[in-house]
Design a protein around this motif. Structure first.
Motif, PDB file in Angstrom:
ATOM      1  N   LYS A 127       0.823  -1.213   0.000  1.00 51.17           N
ATOM      2  CA  LYS A 127       0.000   0.000   0.000  1.00 51.17           C
ATOM      3  C   LYS A 127       0.858   1.264   0.000  1.00 51.17           C
ATOM      4  O   LYS A 127       0.411   2.328  -0.451  1.00 51.17           O
ATOM      5  CB  LYS A 127      -0.937   0.011   1.212  1.00 51.17           C
ATOM      6  N   SER A 128       2.087   1.154   0.485  1.00 46.91           N
ATOM      7  CA  SER A 128       2.952   2.331   0.518  1.00 46.91           C
ATOM      8  C   SER A 128       3.317   2.824  -0.880  1.00 46.91           C
ATOM      9  O   SER A 128       3.753   3.972  -1.047  1.00 46.91           O
ATOM     10  CB  SER A 128       4.241   2.012   1.292  1.00 46.91           C
ATOM     11  N   LEU A 129       3.108   1.977  -1.896  1.00 43.83           N
ATOM     12  CA  LEU A 129       3.402   2.373  -3.273  1.00 43.83           C
ATOM     13  C   LEU A 129       2.290   3.212  -3.886  1.00 43.83           C
ATOM     14  O   LEU A 129       2.494   3.831  -4.931  1.00 43.83           O
ATOM     15  CB  LEU A 129       3.629   1.133  -4.142  1.00 43.83           C
ATOM     16  N   GLY A 130       1.098   3.202  -3.274  1.00 40.99           N
ATOM     17  CA  GLY A 130      -0.034   3.911  -3.863  1.00 40.99           C
ATOM     18  C   GLY A 130      -0.697   3.084  -4.935  1.00 40.99           C
ATOM     19  O   GLY A 130      -0.934   1.886  -4.761  1.00 40.99           O
ATOM     20  N   THR A 131      -0.992   3.669  -6.082  1.00 37.15           N
ATOM     21  CA  THR A 131      -1.579   2.948  -7.210  1.00 37.15           C
ATOM     22  C   THR A 131      -0.497   2.115  -7.895  1.00 37.15           C
ATOM     23  O   THR A 131       0.587   2.623  -8.195  1.00 37.15           O
ATOM     24  CB  THR A 131      -2.189   3.920  -8.228  1.00 37.15           C
ATOM     25  N   VAL A 132      -0.794   0.844  -8.131  1.00 41.77           N
ATOM     26  CA  VAL A 132       0.215  -0.045  -8.711  1.00 41.77           C
ATOM     27  C   VAL A 132      -0.300  -0.712  -9.979  1.00 41.77           C
ATOM     28  O   VAL A 132      -1.513  -0.794 -10.216  1.00 41.77           O
ATOM     29  CB  VAL A 132       0.662  -1.131  -7.706  1.00 41.77           C
ATOM     30  N   TYR A 133       0.642  -1.214 -10.779  1.00 41.69           N
ATOM     31  CA  TYR A 133       0.374  -1.863 -12.057  1.00 41.69           C
ATOM     32  C   TYR A 133       1.160  -3.178 -12.104  1.00 41.69           C
ATOM     33  O   TYR A 133       2.266  -3.261 -11.568  1.00 41.69           O
ATOM     34  CB  TYR A 133       0.827  -0.980 -13.219  1.00 41.69           C
ATOM     35  N   PRO A 134       0.642  -4.196 -12.780  1.00 44.55           N
ATOM     36  CA  PRO A 134       1.447  -5.405 -13.009  1.00 44.55           C
ATOM     37  C   PRO A 134       2.692  -5.063 -13.827  1.00 44.55           C
ATOM     38  O   PRO A 134       2.636  -4.228 -14.740  1.00 44.55           O
ATOM     39  CB  PRO A 134       0.506  -6.317 -13.804  1.00 44.55           C
ATOM     40  N   PHE A 135       3.817  -5.683 -13.497  1.00 44.92           N
ATOM     41  CA  PHE A 135       5.012  -5.477 -14.295  1.00 44.92           C
ATOM     42  C   PHE A 135       5.816  -6.766 -14.368  1.00 44.92           C
ATOM     43  O   PHE A 135       5.647  -7.697 -13.574  1.00 44.92           O
ATOM     44  CB  PHE A 135       5.861  -4.331 -13.735  1.00 44.92           C
ATOM     45  N   TYR A 136       6.694  -6.804 -15.365  1.00 43.09           N
ATOM     46  CA  TYR A 136       7.621  -7.914 -15.557  1.00 43.09           C
ATOM     47  C   TYR A 136       8.940  -7.321 -16.032  1.00 43.09           C
ATOM     48  O   TYR A 136       8.954  -6.407 -16.859  1.00 43.09           O
ATOM     49  CB  TYR A 136       7.024  -8.916 -16.552  1.00 43.09           C
ATOM     50  N   GLY A 137      10.048  -7.797 -15.470  1.00 45.85           N
ATOM     51  CA  GLY A 137      11.338  -7.249 -15.831  1.00 45.85           C
ATOM     52  C   GLY A 137      12.339  -8.320 -16.214  1.00 45.85           C
ATOM     53  O   GLY A 137      12.148  -9.512 -15.934  1.00 45.85           O
ATOM     54  N   ASN A 138      13.409  -7.880 -16.858  1.00 44.90           N
ATOM     55  CA  ASN A 138      14.492  -8.769 -17.284  1.00 44.90           C
ATOM     56  C   ASN A 138      15.697  -8.567 -16.365  1.00 44.90           C
ATOM     57  O   ASN A 138      16.386  -7.552 -16.455  1.00 44.90           O
ATOM     58  CB  ASN A 138      14.882  -8.452 -18.730  1.00 44.90           C
ATOM     59  N   PRO A 139      15.978  -9.534 -15.475  1.00 42.05           N
ATOM     60  CA  PRO A 139      17.128  -9.404 -14.581  1.00 42.05           C
ATOM     61  C   PRO A 139      18.316 -10.261 -15.006  1.00 42.05           C
ATOM     62  O   PRO A 139      19.242 -10.463 -14.217  1.00 42.05           O
ATOM     63  CB  PRO A 139      16.543  -9.933 -13.265  1.00 42.05           C
ATOM     64  N   THR A 140      18.291 -10.798 -16.228  1.00 39.02           N
ATOM     65  CA  THR A 140      19.231 -11.860 -16.585  1.00 39.02           C
ATOM     66  C   THR A 140      20.589 -11.376 -17.056  1.00 39.02           C
ATOM     67  O   THR A 140      21.566 -12.112 -16.981  1.00 39.02           O
ATOM     68  CB  THR A 140      18.626 -12.745 -17.685  1.00 39.02           C
ATOM     69  N   GLY A 141      20.704 -10.165 -17.568  1.00 44.14           N
ATOM     70  CA  GLY A 141      21.993  -9.693 -18.070  1.00 44.14           C
ATOM     71  C   GLY A 141      21.820  -8.648 -19.150  1.00 44.14           C
ATOM     72  O   GLY A 141      20.736  -8.506 -19.731  1.00 44.14           O
ATOM     73  N   THR A 142      22.888  -7.925 -19.451  1.00 43.43           N
ATOM     74  CA  THR A 142      22.788  -6.812 -20.387  1.00 43.43           C
ATOM     75  C   THR A 142      22.561  -7.249 -21.831  1.00 43.43           C
ATOM     76  O   THR A 142      22.116  -6.461 -22.645  1.00 43.43           O
ATOM     77  CB  THR A 142      24.065  -5.960 -20.320  1.00 43.43           C
TER      78      THR A 142
END
Length: 403
Positions: A127-142
Motif C-alpha cells: 500500500k505504501s506504493l499507492g496505485t500499482v500496475y502489473p510489471f515484468y522485468g528482465n534481470p538476466t543480463g545486459t
C-alpha cells in the motif's frame, strides 16, 4: 479496453501485446490500464526464458524498474525484491513456469504461486506504493533477452482464481437483471464432506479406485484408503517396493476438486515427495499440486484447480526415511459448494466491479442447474432475456438468453 503490456522503445510485443521480449536487463514492461489502489486482484505470467522478475510497480515509465524502490517482485533466482537488492524467497523458476500474482491492496500484501503452489506472502507493505500496475522485468543480463506472456483474463488462466479475488482484466463484468432487480453469484466455500463415497471394494458402490500396485493382502486393498475409517490403510508389506506409487479415484462424472485431505499419521511410512494429479483419460495427467519434503499428520491442501477431471490420484515419488512402503489411512477430495443467485441492493459501477461475474459460463452453469435456488427464495421474473445496464464507454455489454 483490454489490459495488455504497454509499448516501450526496444521492447518487442506480440500476441495482442500480451507477450513481451525484453532484450536487456535495463528494461521492464508494465500493464496498461489505470492501475489499482484497492481490492484483491489475480493474474498470471507465463515465463518463456531462463529468467524474469514478476510483480507490481507504481511507475509507468519503464526502464530498470526491478532495481528501484518503486516495485515489489518475485525474482526467478528465488528472491523477493522491493528495492535495489533482494532477499531469499520461494523457489527458483524459469522456462515454462507459470507465476501467479495474488495482490491484496486492501491488506497491502502480495503473494506469488509457482505452478499453482504458493510461495507465501512476499510483502505486506504494498500500500505504501499507492496505485500499482502489473510489471515484468528482465534481470538476466545486459545482452540476454527475456520473454514472458501475461494472462489477465479468467479464460486464459492456468489455475483457479482464489476465492475473494478478481481477475485483473476487469473489462467483462456481468450482473443478471430482472425488472428493476439485479443478481450476482455467491458461493459459501468448500464442501465439508468428501466427494468420494465410502468404498467397500475397488468398484463399489460406484466409481473406481486407482492403484499402482496389486497387493495380495486384504489390508492393502486400495479401497481401504476410501472406506471412511482410520483403522485400515493402503500400504503394508505386501506392496511391491518399486517407485513411484499412486493411489486415486475415478469419478463417474468429472468433478472440479479444489481441496484434498491426506491422513498419514504413521511417522515412519509417509509420503515425502508427491503430486496431486488430474486426468480425463487415465493416461495423461496434469499436476495440480506438489509437495517436496512433506510430513506425517492430517494434511489439508486447498489447490487452485478450476478444471473438471474424472481421474484424480496421489502420485508418490519419494517416501520418508528411505522406506519403500507407504501407509495411507484415508485420501479425501472436496468440491466447492454449489453457487446460488443473490439479489443486489444496487447496480452501481462499484457493484459491477466488486460483485460482477467475469464469465458468462459462470451464470450459464447456475441457470441450467435447477436445484440451485436464489438466496432468500427470491423469484426471477418470467422474461427470458436478461441484460445488464452499464457504461458502454468503459465496459462491454453482454447478454444472457435463457432457453
Amino acid at each position: 479496453m483490454s489490459i495488455s503490456w504497454r509499448s516501450f522503445t526496444g521492447v518487442s510485443l506480440s500476441n495482442n501485446d500480451l507477450t513481451a521480449t525484453l532484450p536487456t536487463q535495463l528494461q521492464s514492461i508494465i500493464a496498461t490500464g489505470n492501475g489499482v489502489s484497492s481490492g484483491k486482484w489475480y493474474w498470471e505470467v507465463l515465463v518463456q526464458s531462463a529468467g524474469a522478475i514478476v510483480g507490481v510497480t507504481s511507475t509507468t515509465t519503464g526502464g530498470q524498474i526491478w532495481n528501484t524502490v518503486n516495485h515489489r517482485g518475485y525474482f526467478s533466482g528465488a528472491a523477493k525484491w522491493g528495492g535495489t537488492s533482494g532477499t531469499s524467497y520461494g523457489a527458483t523458476f524459469g522456462l515454462g513456469d507459470v507465476i501467479s500474482v495474488l495482490l491484496d491492496m486492501d491488506a497491502g500484501t502480495i503473494e506469488f504461486w509457482k505452478n499453482g503452489v504458493t510461495q507465501g506472502v512476499a510483502f505486506n507493505n504494498v500500500k505504501s506504493l499507492g496505485t500499482v500496475y502489473p510489471f515484468y522485468g528482465n534481470p538476466t543480463g545486459t545482452s540476454i533477452p527475456s520473454t514472458a506472456t501475461a494472462k489477465f483474463e479468467r479464460k486464459a488462466f492456468s489455475y483457479q482464481v482464489p476465492q475473494g479475488y478478481l481477475q485483473y482484466d476487469i473489462k467483462h463484468k456481468i450482473l443478471l437483471s430482472s425488472g428493476d432487480k439485479y443478481y450476482s453469484l455467491l458461493n459459501d466455500g468448500i464442501q465439508e464432506t468428501t466427494s468420494i463415497p465410502k468404498m467397500t471394494s475397488n468398484t463399489t458402490p460406484e466409481g473406481e479406485v486407482l492403484v499402482s500396485n496389486s497387493p495380495s493382502g486384504n489390508a492393502t486393498f486400495g479401497w481401504e484408503a476410501f472406506d471412511g475409517g482410520l483403522s485400515t490403510t493402503w500400504g503394508g508389506n505386501t506392496l511391491p517396493t518399486t517407485m513411484p506409487k499412486w493411489i486415486g479415484y475415478k469419478f463417474i462424472i468429472p468433478k472440479v476438486i479444489v481441496k484434498y485431505r491426506l491422513y498419514v499419521t504413521n511417522t515412519t511410512y509417509y509420503p515425502r515427495n508427491y503430486e496431486f494429479q488430474g486426468s480425463n483419460d487415465g493416461i495423461n495427467y496434469d499436476t495440480l499440486h506438489s509437495i517436496v519434503g512433506g510430513s506425517s499428520g492430517v494434511l489439508d491442501y486447498v489447490i487452485p484447480n478450476r478444471k473438471p477431471y474424472s481421474h484424480y490420484r496421489l502420485y508418490i515419488t519419494v517416501l520418508s526415511n528411505g522406506v519403500t512402503l507407504p501407509s495411507i489411512m484415508e485420501l479425501q477430495m472436496f468440491e466447492m459448494k454449489p453457487s446460488y443467485l443473490v439479489q443486489m441492493e444496487s447496480a452501481t459501477e462499484a457493484d459491477f466491479l466488486n460483485r460482477g461475474i467475469g464469465e458468462l459460463n459462470d451464470f450459464n452453469q447456475i441457470l441450467i442447474t435447477k436445484k440451485n435456488l436464489i438466496k432468500g427464495n427470491t423469484v426471477l421474473g418470467s422474461g427470458k432475456v436478461f441484460e445488464h445496464a452499464i457504461d458502454m464507454s468503459r465496459r462491454r455489454v453482454d447478454k444472457i438468453t435463457l432457453g
